[in-house]
Design an enzyme around this catalytic site. Structure first.
Site, mmCIF file in Angstrom:
data_model
loop_
_atom_site.group_PDB
_atom_site.id
_atom_site.type_symbol
_atom_site.label_atom_id
_atom_site.label_comp_id
_atom_site.label_asym_id
_atom_site.label_seq_id
_atom_site.Cartn_x
_atom_site.Cartn_y
_atom_site.Cartn_z
ATOM 1 N N HIS A 59 0.811 -1.222 0.000
ATOM 2 C CA HIS A 59 0.000 0.000 0.000
ATOM 3 C C HIS A 59 0.846 1.275 0.000
ATOM 4 O O HIS A 59 0.709 2.130 -0.868
ATOM 5 C CB HIS A 59 -0.937 0.008 1.211
ATOM 6 N N CYS A 114 -7.045 -6.862 3.440
ATOM 7 C CA CYS A 114 -8.299 -6.743 4.185
ATOM 8 C C CYS A 114 -9.448 -7.445 3.455
ATOM 9 O O CYS A 114 -10.521 -7.659 4.033
ATOM 10 C CB CYS A 114 -8.646 -5.274 4.410
#
Length: 464
Positions: A10, A42
């Site tokens: 990320h 996630c």
């Protein structure tokens, strides 16, 4: 300008994309030891549970996209050594074993985190799996095809989401955690008690306040998890115990927290000039306390990565810190939290008061309406909001973002009570539920003259 980037999840992806756009003449080289980038971990539970059908949707960038930006993307390359002060690094090509050196003018370290793996007896048995990356998710799905009894160790967000996914797929599921409550880092008991009841109603076994001692198996495959309170049948075990920062490359070279999280300034620069870091490898500034903390979240990572690019040549935009805002959906319940729980605030030594508010979120004359539960945590003297939680069947989770902004701006409960929100019967009441939460706090802990002066002092410092 020669820029080297280590790691491309990320924070790395955010830093690289923005850097390439801001400095088109820069020579940017990315070293990533995996064969994919930008995986949204996630989404693992959604993928395992079948909600996400196409796993490609869990990637929001690719090596090919970075190449179109002029970035040299070296996949399956592991950085073996970094000399931060000397601005050199050593790399190994994992495909052919070749090792070579490289130099940099600027270094961006976005090496992320890795699951904590305790040295339990029997940890080497087959079908004991981590839950972090795309390869793990594929392994979980493949192994689950023949598994009947699934044990998940760790009752944080990932663990709780996984037990829901496995239960919905018809598995016998057990959730083990050493803590007495699930999700104890994020929510107080008023909320976790209800979530635990929901899980039990669905047939999930909760083995809380139990510590894993060892694994037992047969023919090399796990069969049982032995804890301090008993044993649990297991064809598959998922470890979701937590994460540690992946920062060994910079050990003893830059300032770190005791757990290895890299300390950065407000512009994402480490204690060594021209070396920057972001994401799960870093500590963040936790606004409720004003201190450095380790809170690995994708939202923190993308902001920090973007800030590296913006401040790489000149310090322009300072980091605002974080509240650790998060949310989760478990069966029909929408849950979100920001800042400190009551338990965490008291453990940190803050003198806090709390208030809980429950009401229908919109007028009762509407055809349908649902109850929503809110909790707020605030300092007694300054009246400053330091945490909040909510739970409801209807999705009101965006409200926690509003409360996050309140914490960010050091707002008091009185200000929350009177801040301007719109009214429309489809969505709320004339007194918005957040206004009402502020009033509940005022009623729970009426302001004194001393507290009023303290609250004014906090606001004057904020506005100074």
């Amino acid at each position: 300008m020669k820029i080297a980037v280590i790691g491309c999840t990320h924070a790395g992806t955010a830093a690289i994309v923005r850097t390439a756009k801001l400095y088109p003449d820069a020579e940017i080289t990315v070293y990533e030891r995996n064969d994919n980038i930008s995986f949204l971990s996630c989404g693992i539970a959604l993928y395992v549970g079948g909600v996400v059908k196409d796993p490609d949707g869990l990637f929001y960038s690719s090596p090919e996209h970075l190449m179109t930006l002029g970035v040299q993307t070296r996949m399956r390359h592991e950085v073996l050594n970094v000399d931060a002060a000397g601005k050199t690094l050593t790399v190994r090509n994992l495909e052919n074993g070749e090792e070579f050196g490289d130099t940099f003018d600027k270094l961006i370290v976005t090496t992320g985190s890795w699951p904590i793996i305790p040295k339990f007896e029997g940890i080497e048995l087959d079908n004991i799996i981590l839950s972090k990356n795309f390869n793990h998710s594929n392994m979980i799905i493949e192994k689950a095809k023949t598994a009947k009894n699934v044990v998940v160790i760790g009752a944080g967000y990932i663990g709780v989401e996984l037990v829901e996914a496995f239960e919905m797929n018809g598995k016998n599921v057990t959730l083990i955690d050493a803590e007495k409550r699930i999700l104890s880092k994020y929510l107080d008991a008023e909320f976790t008690d209800r979530i635990e009841d929901s899980l039990v109603e669905q047939g999930i076994t909760l083995a809380l306040d139990e510590k894993v001692e060892r694994f037992e198996g047969k023919d090399g495959k796990v069969q049982k998890v032995i804890t301090t309170k008993g044993e649990h049948e297991a064809d598959m075990v998922i470890l979701c115990i937590g994460f540690r920062p992946n920062t060994d490359l910079l050990k003893d070279q830059v300032d770190m927290l005791p757990n290895g999280a890299i300390l950065v300034d407000n512009y994402m620069e480490t204690s060594v000039k021209d070396v920057y870091a972001a994401g799960d490898s870093c500590a963040i500034r936790y606004n409720p306390t004003g201190k450095a903390a380790y809170i690995p979240l994708a939202t923190n990572a993308v902001r920090m990565g973007t800030l590296i690019a913006l401040n790489l040549v000149e310090k322009k935009i300072a980091y605002m810190g974080t509240q650790g805002t998060s949310g989760i959906k478990i069966y029909e319940d929408n849950i979100a939290a920001t800042g400190m729980t009551e338990v965490a605030a008291r453990e940190a030594g803050l003198d806090v008061a709390v208030a809980t508010f429950e009401d229908n979120y919109r007028p009762e004359f509407m055809p349908e309406y649902e109850k929503a539960t809110f909790k707020i945590v605030f300092e007694k003297d300054s009246r400053r909001i330091v945490g909040a939680q909510l739970m409801s069947k209807v999705d009101l989770t965006q409200s926690i973002n509003t409360l996050s902004v309140c914490i960010q701006n050091r707002m008091t409960v009185e200000e929350l009570a009177f801040v301007d929100f719109f009214f429309q019967p489809h969505y709320n009441k004339p007194w918005n539920y957040l206004n009402s939460l502020g009033f509940a706090a005022m009623d729970a802990q009426p302001v004194s003259d001393t507290e009023e002066r303290a609250a004014r002092s906090v606001k004057e410092q904020t506005n100074a």
